[in-house]
Scaffold this motif. Structure first.
Motif, short mmCIF file in Angstrom:
data_model
loop_
_atom_site.label_atom_id
_atom_site.label_comp_id
_atom_site.label_asym_id
_atom_site.label_seq_id
_atom_site.Cartn_x
_atom_site.Cartn_y
_atom_site.Cartn_z
N MET A 1 0.83 -1.20 0.00
CA MET A 1 0.00 0.00 0.00
C MET A 1 0.87 1.25 0.00
O MET A 1 1.96 1.28 0.58
CB MET A 1 -0.91 0.02 1.23
CG MET A 1 -1.88 -1.15 1.30
SD MET A 1 -3.06 -1.17 -0.05
CE MET A 1 -3.96 0.36 0.26
N GLY A 2 0.35 2.27 -0.65
CA GLY A 2 1.08 3.53 -0.70
C GLY A 2 0.16 4.71 -0.47
O GLY A 2 -1.06 4.61 -0.65
N VAL B 1 4.40 9.68 -1.17
CA VAL B 1 4.54 10.09 0.22
C VAL B 1 5.13 8.96 1.07
O VAL B 1 6.14 9.15 1.73
CB VAL B 1 3.19 10.53 0.81
CG1 VAL B 1 3.32 10.84 2.30
CG2 VAL B 1 2.63 11.72 0.05
N ALA B 2 4.49 7.81 1.04
CA ALA B 2 4.93 6.70 1.90
C ALA B 2 4.37 5.40 1.35
O ALA B 2 3.36 5.39 0.65
CB ALA B 2 4.47 6.91 3.34
N ALA B 3 5.03 4.29 1.70
CA ALA B 3 4.56 2.99 1.27
C ALA B 3 4.90 1.95 2.33
O ALA B 3 5.80 2.15 3.16
CB ALA B 3 5.17 2.61 -0.07
N ILE B 4 4.18 0.85 2.27
CA ILE B 4 4.37 -0.23 3.23
C ILE B 4 4.17 -1.56 2.52
O ILE B 4 3.30 -1.68 1.65
CB ILE B 4 3.38 -0.05 4.42
CG1 ILE B 4 3.70 -1.03 5.55
CG2 ILE B 4 1.94 -0.16 3.97
CD1 ILE B 4 2.97 -0.67 6.85
N GLY C 1 6.01 -5.17 7.27
CA GLY C 1 7.34 -5.28 7.85
C GLY C 1 8.32 -4.21 7.42
O GLY C 1 9.31 -3.96 8.11
N ARG C 2 8.06 -3.61 6.28
CA ARG C 2 8.96 -2.56 5.80
C ARG C 2 8.16 -1.37 5.32
O ARG C 2 7.09 -1.52 4.74
CB ARG C 2 9.84 -3.09 4.67
CG ARG C 2 10.92 -4.06 5.12
CD ARG C 2 11.91 -4.32 3.99
NE ARG C 2 11.28 -4.94 2.85
CZ ARG C 2 11.53 -4.61 1.58
NH1 ARG C 2 12.37 -3.64 1.31
NH2 ARG C 2 10.91 -5.23 0.60
N THR C 3 8.73 -0.20 5.56
CA THR C 3 8.12 1.05 5.13
C THR C 3 9.15 1.91 4.41
O THR C 3 10.36 1.70 4.55
CB THR C 3 7.55 1.83 6.32
OG1 THR C 3 8.60 2.09 7.26
CG2 THR C 3 6.44 1.05 7.01
N TYR C 4 8.64 2.87 3.66
CA TYR C 4 9.53 3.77 2.92
C TYR C 4 8.85 5.12 2.81
O TYR C 4 7.62 5.18 2.63
CB TYR C 4 9.82 3.20 1.53
CG TYR C 4 10.86 3.97 0.76
CD1 TYR C 4 10.50 4.79 -0.30
CD2 TYR C 4 12.20 3.87 1.10
CE1 TYR C 4 11.46 5.51 -0.99
CE2 TYR C 4 13.16 4.57 0.40
CZ TYR C 4 12.78 5.39 -0.65
OH TYR C 4 13.73 6.08 -1.33
N TYR C 5 9.65 6.20 2.92
CA TYR C 5 9.08 7.54 2.94
C TYR C 5 9.80 8.48 1.98
O TYR C 5 11.01 8.34 1.75
CB TYR C 5 9.19 8.13 4.35
CG TYR C 5 8.46 7.34 5.39
CD1 TYR C 5 9.08 6.33 6.12
CD2 TYR C 5 7.10 7.61 5.66
CE1 TYR C 5 8.39 5.60 7.07
CE2 TYR C 5 6.41 6.87 6.62
CZ TYR C 5 7.06 5.87 7.31
OH TYR C 5 6.37 5.14 8.25
N GLY D 1 10.40 11.24 9.16
CA GLY D 1 10.51 11.73 10.52
C GLY D 1 9.26 12.42 11.03
O GLY D 1 9.13 12.66 12.23
N ARG D 2 8.35 12.76 10.12
CA ARG D 2 7.09 13.41 10.53
C ARG D 2 5.87 12.52 10.29
O ARG D 2 4.91 12.58 11.04
CB ARG D 2 6.91 14.72 9.75
CG ARG D 2 8.01 15.74 9.98
CD ARG D 2 7.66 17.07 9.33
NE ARG D 2 7.52 16.98 7.88
CZ ARG D 2 6.41 17.33 7.21
NH1 ARG D 2 5.36 17.79 7.87
NH2 ARG D 2 6.38 17.23 5.90
#
Length: 124
Positions: free
Chosen positions: A34-35, A48-51, A56-60, A66-67
């Motif tokens: 999901m993103g 913006v962000a994904a998981i 188990g892993r995320t990315y920004y 940090g926000r």
């Protein structure tokens, strides 16, 4: 087929927090990474962000690192975006999207399903 519905947007002041939710239909939610993406007026849609599908892993994106925090609850078919220390430049329509993969992707064109978006407006 996956249907996505975002909620939680609104008008806040700089420095405030919001939590966006994205509820998914269907029993295959856990098969999708999901993103979250956003689009400000006159600008292109940006990552913006994904998981990952397991969470188990995320990315920004650097602009939110940090926000913002992305998370998911596969039992509830829901993905969240906790947004803290909001800035006026975070103002945009926020979309959640589903990508049929075990990994995530930052490219919008790789995502299979999209929600309709929720407006976030941050005043200075």
């Amino acid at each position: 087929q996956v249907q996505l519905q975002e909620s939680g947007g609104g008008l806040v002041e700089a420095g405030d927090s919001l939590r966006l939710s994205c509820a998914a239909s269907g029993r295959t939610f856990s098969s999708y990474a999901m993103g979250w993406f956003r689009q400000a007026p006159g600008k292109e849609r940006e990552f913006v962000a994904a998981i990952t599908r397991s969470g188990g892993r995320t990315y920004y994106a650097d602009s939110v690192k940090g926000r913002f925090t992305i998370s998911r609850d596969n039992a509830k078919n829901t993905v969240y975006l906790q947004m803290n220390s909001l800035k006026p430049e975070d103002t945009a329509v926020y979309y959640c999207a589903a990508y049929f993969s075990s990994n995530f992707n930052v490219r919008a064109e790789r995502y299979d399903y999209w929600g309709q978006g929720t407006q976030v407006t941050v005043s200075s």
